[in-house]
Design an enzyme around this catalytic site. Structure first.
Site, short mmCIF file in Angstrom:
data_model
loop_
_atom_site.label_atom_id
_atom_site.label_comp_id
_atom_site.label_asym_id
_atom_site.label_seq_id
_atom_site.Cartn_x
_atom_site.Cartn_y
_atom_site.Cartn_z
N VAL A 32 2.73 -11.50 -6.19
CA VAL A 32 3.58 -10.32 -6.34
C VAL A 32 3.98 -10.19 -7.82
CG1 VAL A 32 4.46 -10.40 -3.99
CG2 VAL A 32 5.70 -11.58 -5.80
N CYS A 33 4.37 -8.97 -8.20
CA CYS A 33 4.70 -8.72 -9.59
C CYS A 33 5.87 -9.60 -10.01
CB CYS A 33 5.05 -7.25 -9.82
SG CYS A 33 6.65 -6.72 -9.17
N PRO A 34 5.93 -10.07 -11.21
CA PRO A 34 4.99 -9.81 -12.31
C PRO A 34 3.87 -10.84 -12.45
CG PRO A 34 6.92 -10.93 -13.17
CD PRO A 34 7.12 -10.84 -11.69
N ASP A 69 -1.05 -6.29 -5.00
CA ASP A 69 0.31 -5.82 -5.28
C ASP A 69 0.27 -4.44 -5.92
OD1 ASP A 69 3.19 -6.26 -5.49
OD2 ASP A 69 2.82 -6.27 -7.64
N CYS A 117 10.27 -6.26 -7.09
CA CYS A 117 9.18 -7.22 -6.88
C CYS A 117 9.36 -8.02 -5.62
CB CYS A 117 9.09 -8.16 -8.07
SG CYS A 117 8.60 -7.33 -9.58
#
Lengths: 74, 387
Positions: free
Chosen positions: A10-12, A37, B334
Site C-alpha cells: 500500500v502507498c507509499p 494500490d 493509505c
C-alpha cells in the site's frame, strides 16, 4: 526493463521501492512498478515530476495488475 | 529552536496547536454570547402561535436577516439546514427537480472533478448522469473544457462548482463558469470559503456551513436565489416553510449568524494576518527536500495550505505531528478502509501520499506557526528513517 513487484504493497511503499531501485538501471533505461494500490496511478507520475524522471505510461502486467513505467533521467 | 521547544520540536507540555480550522473553526466569542442568550429565550417551536413561539420566531428571523446581510443575499433566500452537507444535498438535488434519474434522456449533472464528496455523492444518489470537468495542476477547473454555449454544457440539468477547494484552497472561477451557463442553473458549494471571502455571483443555489466560520456545528445555510426553480428532493414537512425541514436549532442558528457577522466585519484584517502565516508556511515547507506544496499559490483561501511529502504515510505524519502537539488534517488515506487516494489530489496530479493540510484560524499565532515549522522537518525525517 527492471520490474518491481509491489502488488501487495500500500502507498507509499511502491514509491519507496521505485526510489530505492531507480539507480539500478542505467540512465535512459526503463524501470516499472507493478502495483495494485490505486494511489500508484497518481503517485508514480507525481514522483517523476518531483524527482526529474520521465513517466512513460501505464500498461498491464501478465496477471492484469497495472504496471507503471518510468525512464531514468540524470 | 526556541527555549520552550524540546529537541524533537514539540511544544511545551500541555500546549497544543490546532491547525485544522478548515475542518472546524473554534467557536467565535460572538457566537458564544448569542448562544448563551438565546438558549434561555428561543427554546419554543418558532412555528407555534403562542408567545414563546413568537419569541423563537423573532430570534430565527433576526438570525436570517443577519445571515443574509453578511452574505449579501436577501433574507427570503436563506434557509437554515442541519449541516453543510444537508445544505449541499438540498441545494443540488432541489435544482435537479422532480423526475430526476427517470430513464431516457435523464438529467445530467456537470461538476468539477474536485467537488467535495458530499456533492459527488448527492449527484450519484440522485440517479442523474454525471460528467466531471477536469482541473489544472493547481486544482482550478479547466474552463477550456467548458466552452461557452451548447458545446460545453450540452444537456446539462445542473452545473456544480465549488467556490474554493476544501483540500487545497484553490479558488474556483465560479463567475466564469456562470458566464457559460446559457440558462443552466449553477449550484455552488461555498462551505470552504463562506464568511472568509465574499460569495461569487451567478449561481442559483449555494450551500455554506457555520462551523467553518466559527459558528456551532449542526448549522448549514442553504441560499436559493429568488425566481429559481427549486423542488424539495426529500419528504415534505408541512409544518415548515418551503425549503425547511424539521425544527431548527434556533439558538445555534443565532450563534451562527452572530459569528458570521463578526467574521465578515473582521475579515479584512484577519485574512491579511492568516494569509501572511500561510505564505510563510508555503515558503518554508516549499524549501524542504522532497515536499510538494500543492494548490494555487495566490488565488486561494487565505487560511489553507496543503503539501505532500514523498515516502511518508500521511496518516502516520498526522499522528506524529499530533504526538508533538500539532493538529492537522490529511487528504491521504493509505491505511484507511477505502484505500482510495484523495480524488482532489488525484485530479490535480499531485502526490496523494504524505499529504498534510494546515489551516490557520483566529487562535493561531505567529509563535504557533514558528513551532510547527520547527517540528515538521524532524517529524518527516523520523518517518522516512523508519522505512
Amino acid at each position: 526493463m527492471l520490474q518491481l513487484d509491489c502488488r501487495e504493497m500500500v502507498c507509499p511503499a511502491p514509491i519507496i521501492e521505485l526510489a530505492r531501485h531507480v539507480r539500478d538501471v542505467a540512465v535512459g533505461d526503463l524501470i516499472a512498478v507493478v502495483a495494485s494500490d490505486a494511489a500508484a496511478r497518481v503517485d508514480v507520475p507525481a514522483w517523476c515530476r518531483m524527482t526529474g524522471h520521465e513517466y512513460v505510461g501505464e500498461d498491464l502486467a501478465g496477471d492484469e495488475v497495472p504496471r507503471y513505467v518510468v525512464r531514468r533521467v540524470e | 529552536m526556541s527555549s520552550t521547544t524540546t529537541s524533537e520540536g514539540s511544544p511545551e507540555p500541555g500546549r497544543r496547536v490546532y491547525l485544522d480550522s478548515a475542518s472546524g473553526e473554534a467557536l467565535h466569542p460572538a457566537a458564544r454570547r448569542a448562544l448563551e442568550a438565546a438558549l434561555d429565550t428561543a427554546y419554543a417551536d418558532p412555528r407555534r402561535l403562542h408567545h414563546a413561539g413568537g419569541a423563537a420566531r423573532l430570534v430565527l428571523d433576526n438570525a436570517r436577516a443577519a445571515t443574509a446581510e453578511a452574505l449579501g443575499v436577501r433574507p427570503d433566500e436563506v434557509t437554515f439546514a442541519s449541516s453543510g452537507t444537508d445544505a449541499v444535498q438540498r441545494g443540488l438535488l432541489g435544482l435537479l427537480g422532480p423526475g430526476r434519474g427517470s430513464g431516457g434522456e435523464g438529467p445530467l449533472v456537470v461538476h468539477s472533478a474536485v467537488e467535495h464528496s458530499a456533492v459527488l455523492h448527492a449527484a450519484e444518489w440522485s440517479g442523474a448522469t454525471t460528467r466531471s470537468v477536469g482541473v489544472d495542476p493547481a486544482g482550478r477547473l479547466r474552463l477550456d473544457d467548458l466552452p461557452p454555449g451548447a458545446a460545453g454544457l450540452a444537456g446539462a440539468t445542473v452545473v456544480a462548482c465549488q467556490s474554493a477547494n476544501h483540500e487545497v484552497g484553490t479558488i474556483q472561477p465560479v463567475e466564469s463558469v456562470a458566464e457559460r451557463l446559457d440558462g443552466v442553473p449553477l449550484f455552488v458549494d461555498a462551505c470552504a470559503s463562506a464568511g472568509r471571502l465574499p460569495l461569487p455571483q451567478g449561481w442559483s443555489a449555494l450551500a455554506a456551513s457555520a462551523h467553518k466560520w466559527g459558528g456551532p456545528a449542526g448549522v448549514g445555510v442553504l441560499v436559493v436565489r429568488r425566481g429559481t426553480r427549486w423542488h424539495d428532493p426529500f419528504p415534505p414537512d408541512e409544518r415548515a416553510g418551503e425549503r425547511e425541514s424539521g425544527f431548527e436549532n434556533v439558538p445555534a442558528v443565532l450563534a451562527a449568524a452572530a459569528a458570521l457577522q463578526a467574521v465578515v466585519a473582521e475579515r479584512a484584517a484577519e485574512n491579511a494576518r492568516t494569509n501572511a502565516l500561510v505564505m510563510r508556511i508555503r515558503r518554508v515547507v516549499g524549501g524542504l527536500p522532497d515536499i510538494d506544496v500543492v494548490g494555487d499559490p495566490v488565488e486561494r483561501l487565505p487560511h489553507v495550505v496543503t503539501f505532500s511529502c514523498l515516502y511518508v504515510d500521511g496518516e502516520a505524519l498526522v499522528s506524529e505531528l499530533d504526538r508533538l502537539g500539532f493538529e492537522v488534517a490529511s487528504g491521504s488515506a493509505c491505511t484507511s478502509s477505502t484505500l482510495e487516494p484523495s480524488h482532489v489530489l488525484a485530479a490535480m496530479g499531485a502526490l496523494t501520499h504524505g499529504n498534510v493540510r494546515v489551516s490557520v484560524g483566529r487562535g493561531t499565532t505567529d509563535d504557533d506557526v514558528t513551532r510547527f515549522l520547527e517540528a515538521l522537518p524532524g517529524a518527516v525525517e523520523r518517518l522516512r528513517a523508519r522505512i
